[in-house]
Design a protein around this motif. Structure first.
Motif, PDB file in Angstrom:
ATOM      1  N   GLU A 198       1.487  -7.465 -17.805  1.00  0.00           N
ATOM      2  CA  GLU A 198       0.607  -7.547 -18.984  1.00  0.00           C
ATOM      3  C   GLU A 198       0.741  -8.883 -19.699  1.00  0.00           C
ATOM      4  O   GLU A 198      -0.232  -9.457 -20.171  1.00  0.00           O
ATOM      5  N   THR A 199       1.943  -9.394 -19.790  1.00  0.00           N
ATOM      6  CA  THR A 199       2.200 -10.589 -20.595  1.00  0.00           C
ATOM      7  C   THR A 199       2.310 -11.867 -19.778  1.00  0.00           C
ATOM      8  O   THR A 199       2.358 -12.955 -20.356  1.00  0.00           O
ATOM      9  N   SER A 200       2.412 -11.762 -18.458  1.00  0.00           N
ATOM     10  CA  SER A 200       2.649 -12.917 -17.593  1.00  0.00           C
ATOM     11  C   SER A 200       3.900 -13.673 -18.015  1.00  0.00           C
ATOM     12  O   SER A 200       3.972 -14.902 -17.904  1.00  0.00           O
ATOM     13  N   GLY A 201       4.889 -12.952 -18.509  1.00  0.00           N
ATOM     14  CA  GLY A 201       6.135 -13.574 -18.935  1.00  0.00           C
ATOM     15  C   GLY A 201       6.955 -14.080 -17.764  1.00  0.00           C
ATOM     16  O   GLY A 201       6.751 -13.685 -16.621  1.00  0.00           O
ATOM     17  N   ASP A 202       7.868 -14.985 -18.057  1.00  0.00           N
ATOM     18  CA  ASP A 202       8.765 -15.518 -17.035  1.00  0.00           C
ATOM     19  C   ASP A 202      10.068 -14.747 -16.963  1.00  0.00           C
ATOM     20  O   ASP A 202      10.707 -14.690 -15.915  1.00  0.00           O
ATOM     21  N   VAL A 203      10.500 -14.201 -18.080  1.00  0.00           N
ATOM     22  CA  VAL A 203      11.763 -13.463 -18.156  1.00  0.00           C
ATOM     23  C   VAL A 203      11.522 -12.208 -18.968  1.00  0.00           C
ATOM     24  O   VAL A 203      10.778 -12.225 -19.956  1.00  0.00           O
ATOM     25  N   LEU A 204      12.132 -11.126 -18.562  1.00  0.00           N
ATOM     26  CA  LEU A 204      12.029  -9.872 -19.300  1.00  0.00           C
ATOM     27  C   LEU A 204      13.431  -9.309 -19.478  1.00  0.00           C
ATOM     28  O   LEU A 204      14.237  -9.358 -18.558  1.00  0.00           O
ATOM     29  N   TRP A 205      13.723  -8.830 -20.658  1.00  0.00           N
ATOM     30  CA  TRP A 205      14.986  -8.141 -20.880  1.00  0.00           C
ATOM     31  C   TRP A 205      14.723  -6.958 -21.773  1.00  0.00           C
ATOM     32  O   TRP A 205      13.730  -6.894 -22.475  1.00  0.00           O
ATOM     33  N   PHE A 206      15.627  -6.006 -21.731  1.00  0.00           N
ATOM     34  CA  PHE A 206      15.497  -4.838 -22.589  1.00  0.00           C
ATOM     35  C   PHE A 206      16.872  -4.419 -23.039  1.00  0.00           C
ATOM     36  O   PHE A 206      17.883  -4.849 -22.486  1.00  0.00           O
ATOM     37  N   ASP A 207      16.891  -3.637 -24.093  1.00  0.00           N
ATOM     38  CA  ASP A 207      18.146  -3.187 -24.680  1.00  0.00           C
ATOM     39  C   ASP A 207      18.881  -2.249 -23.731  1.00  0.00           C
ATOM     40  O   ASP A 207      18.299  -1.670 -22.830  1.00  0.00           O
ATOM     41  N   ILE A 208      20.155  -2.101 -24.017  1.00  0.00           N
ATOM     42  CA  ILE A 208      20.962  -1.149 -23.267  1.00  0.00           C
ATOM     43  C   ILE A 208      21.343  -0.001 -24.186  1.00  0.00           C
ATOM     44  O   ILE A 208      21.268  -0.117 -25.412  1.00  0.00           O
ATOM     45  N   GLU A 209      21.701   1.079 -23.586  1.00  0.00           N
ATOM     46  CA  GLU A 209      22.269   2.197 -24.329  1.00  0.00           C
ATOM     47  C   GLU A 209      23.619   2.477 -23.706  1.00  0.00           C
ATOM     48  O   GLU A 209      23.709   2.753 -22.510  1.00  0.00           O
ATOM     49  N   GLU A 210      24.667   2.340 -24.496  1.00  0.00           N
ATOM     50  CA  GLU A 210      25.992   2.639 -23.983  1.00  0.00           C
ATOM     51  C   GLU A 210      26.172   4.145 -23.928  1.00  0.00           C
ATOM     52  O   GLU A 210      25.655   4.880 -24.756  1.00  0.00           O
ATOM     53  N   PHE A 211      26.889   4.594 -22.926  1.00  0.00           N
ATOM     54  CA  PHE A 211      27.158   6.020 -22.800  1.00  0.00           C
ATOM     55  C   PHE A 211      28.485   6.217 -22.096  1.00  0.00           C
ATOM     56  O   PHE A 211      28.973   5.336 -21.396  1.00  0.00           O
ATOM     57  N   ASP A 213      30.874   8.819 -19.570  1.00  0.00           N
ATOM     58  CA  ASP A 213      30.650   9.717 -18.435  1.00  0.00           C
ATOM     59  C   ASP A 213      30.159  11.064 -18.934  1.00  0.00           C
ATOM     60  O   ASP A 213      30.668  11.619 -19.891  1.00  0.00           O
ATOM     61  N   GLY A 214      29.111  11.555 -18.286  1.00  0.00           N
ATOM     62  CA  GLY A 214      28.597  12.875 -18.622  1.00  0.00           C
ATOM     63  C   GLY A 214      27.425  12.872 -19.580  1.00  0.00           C
ATOM     64  O   GLY A 214      26.701  13.844 -19.674  1.00  0.00           O
ATOM     65  N   LYS A 215      27.208  11.805 -20.321  1.00  0.00           N
ATOM     66  CA  LYS A 215      26.073  11.754 -21.244  1.00  0.00           C
ATOM     67  C   LYS A 215      24.845  11.287 -20.479  1.00  0.00           C
ATOM     68  O   LYS A 215      24.880  10.302 -19.762  1.00  0.00           O
ATOM     69  N   THR A 216      23.747  11.992 -20.629  1.00  0.00           N
ATOM     70  CA  THR A 216      22.528  11.605 -19.932  1.00  0.00           C
ATOM     71  C   THR A 216      21.589  10.878 -20.880  1.00  0.00           C
ATOM     72  O   THR A 216      21.686  11.019 -22.093  1.00  0.00           O
ATOM     73  N   MET A 217      20.668  10.137 -20.303  1.00  0.00           N
ATOM     74  CA  MET A 217      19.671   9.414 -21.079  1.00  0.00           C
ATOM     75  C   MET A 217      18.371  10.204 -21.021  1.00  0.00           C
ATOM     76  O   MET A 217      17.788  10.361 -19.955  1.00  0.00           O
ATOM     77  N   ASP A 218      17.898  10.708 -22.145  1.00  0.00           N
ATOM     78  CA  ASP A 218      16.695  11.524 -22.189  1.00  0.00           C
ATOM     79  C   ASP A 218      15.442  10.743 -22.560  1.00  0.00           C
ATOM     80  O   ASP A 218      14.344  11.126 -22.204  1.00  0.00           O
ATOM     81  N   LEU A 219      15.602   9.693 -23.322  1.00  0.00           N
ATOM     82  CA  LEU A 219      14.448   8.998 -23.889  1.00  0.00           C
ATOM     83  C   LEU A 219      14.171   7.697 -23.152  1.00  0.00           C
ATOM     84  O   LEU A 219      15.086   7.061 -22.644  1.00  0.00           O
ATOM     85  N   PRO A 220      12.899   7.284 -23.108  1.00  0.00           N
ATOM     86  CA  PRO A 220      12.596   5.983 -22.499  1.00  0.00           C
ATOM     87  C   PRO A 220      13.317   4.872 -23.259  1.00  0.00           C
ATOM     88  O   PRO A 220      13.568   4.995 -24.455  1.00  0.00           O
ATOM     89  N   PRO A 221      13.633   3.785 -22.560  1.00  0.00           N
ATOM     90  CA  PRO A 221      14.296   2.666 -23.234  1.00  0.00           C
ATOM     91  C   PRO A 221      13.337   1.999 -24.206  1.00  0.00           C
ATOM     92  O   PRO A 221      12.126   2.204 -24.112  1.00  0.00           O
ATOM     93  N   PRO A 222      13.864   1.208 -25.149  1.00  0.00           N
ATOM     94  CA  PRO A 222      12.976   0.457 -26.032  1.00  0.00           C
ATOM     95  C   PRO A 222      12.037  -0.402 -25.193  1.00  0.00           C
ATOM     96  O   PRO A 222      12.370  -0.798 -24.086  1.00  0.00           O
ATOM     97  N   PHE A 223      10.879  -0.685 -25.717  1.00  0.00           N
ATOM     98  CA  PHE A 223       9.881  -1.444 -24.983  1.00  0.00           C
ATOM     99  C   PHE A 223      10.454  -2.790 -24.608  1.00  0.00           C
ATOM    100  O   PHE A 223      11.061  -3.470 -25.428  1.00  0.00           O
ATOM    101  N   PRO A 224      10.325  -3.199 -23.352  1.00  0.00           N
ATOM    102  CA  PRO A 224      10.889  -4.480 -22.924  1.00  0.00           C
ATOM    103  C   PRO A 224      10.256  -5.659 -23.667  1.00  0.00           C
ATOM    104  O   PRO A 224       9.121  -5.592 -24.106  1.00  0.00           O
ATOM    105  N   GLU A 225      11.020  -6.737 -23.762  1.00  0.00           N
ATOM    106  CA  GLU A 225      10.529  -7.971 -24.365  1.00  0.00           C
ATOM    107  C   GLU A 225      10.354  -9.001 -23.262  1.00  0.00           C
ATOM    108  O   GLU A 225      11.053  -8.981 -22.255  1.00  0.00           O
ATOM    109  N   THR A 226       9.422  -9.904 -23.436  1.00  0.00           N
ATOM    110  CA  THR A 226       9.180 -10.942 -22.451  1.00  0.00           C
ATOM    111  C   THR A 226       9.301 -12.316 -23.086  1.00  0.00           C
ATOM    112  O   THR A 226       9.180 -12.471 -24.285  1.00  0.00           O
ATOM    113  N   VAL A 227       9.552 -13.303 -22.246  1.00  0.00           N
ATOM    114  CA  VAL A 227       9.615 -14.702 -22.670  1.00  0.00           C
ATOM    115  C   VAL A 227       8.654 -15.474 -21.789  1.00  0.00           C
ATOM    116  O   VAL A 227       8.626 -15.288 -20.585  1.00  0.00           O
TER     117      VAL A 227
END
Length: 138
Positions: A108-121, A123-137
């Motif tokens: 969508e953005t024709s970006g050169d680099v994309l990064w997104f946040d992490i969620e620390e967890f 062992d045993g904790k699952t990730m239920d929600l989509p990650p924050p929307f990625p950012e582009t450069v």
């Protein structure tokens, strides 16, 4: 044809590796290849990688003597044949929509680099929600 190459260096992570690989295999976005580098790991990483590669032809395994994280990543470069490349540590997981969200955003953005946040967890904790929307450069 694959659109994203995921480089996964592996060293002494047999405890986490199956869950990492499962998180890649179970992506909603299916046009990927994983280039996994067994960096001379003294545990069962090489065997685990070979087993996964037999089950899914999108997984390629490179076995080499230990060269460290950069050496493992560099070993994968010649196998990249996709427009986009992602690095994933072998003790990390991807949210099941991570590749889909990342691919759509970079296209969508024709970006050169994309990064997104992490969620620390822990062992045993699952990730239920989509990650924050990625950012582009650009």
């Amino acid at each position: 044809m694959a659109k994203i190459s995921i480089i996964i260096p592996c060293y002494k992570v047999e405890r986490y590796l199956p869950e990492c690989l499962d998180s890649v295999i179970n992506q909603t976005f299916k046009e990927w290849q994983a280039i996994c580098v067994d960096d001379g790991s003294p545990d069962n990483c090489g065997r685990i990688l070979d087993e996964y590669a037999k089950r899914d032809d999108r997984i390629k395994v490179i076995h080499q003597e230990n060269r460290g994280l950069s050496g493992a990543r560099n070993a994968a470069y010649s196998s990249i044949n996709t427009p986009y490349t992602m690095f994933l540590d072998s003790d990390d997981l991807l949210h099941y929509q991570a590749l889909e969200l990342a691919y759509n955003k970079i296209e969508e953005t024709s970006g050169d680099v994309l990064w997104f946040d992490i969620e620390e967890f822990n062992d045993g904790k699952t990730m239920d929600l989509p990650p924050p929307f990625p950012e582009t450069v650009r």
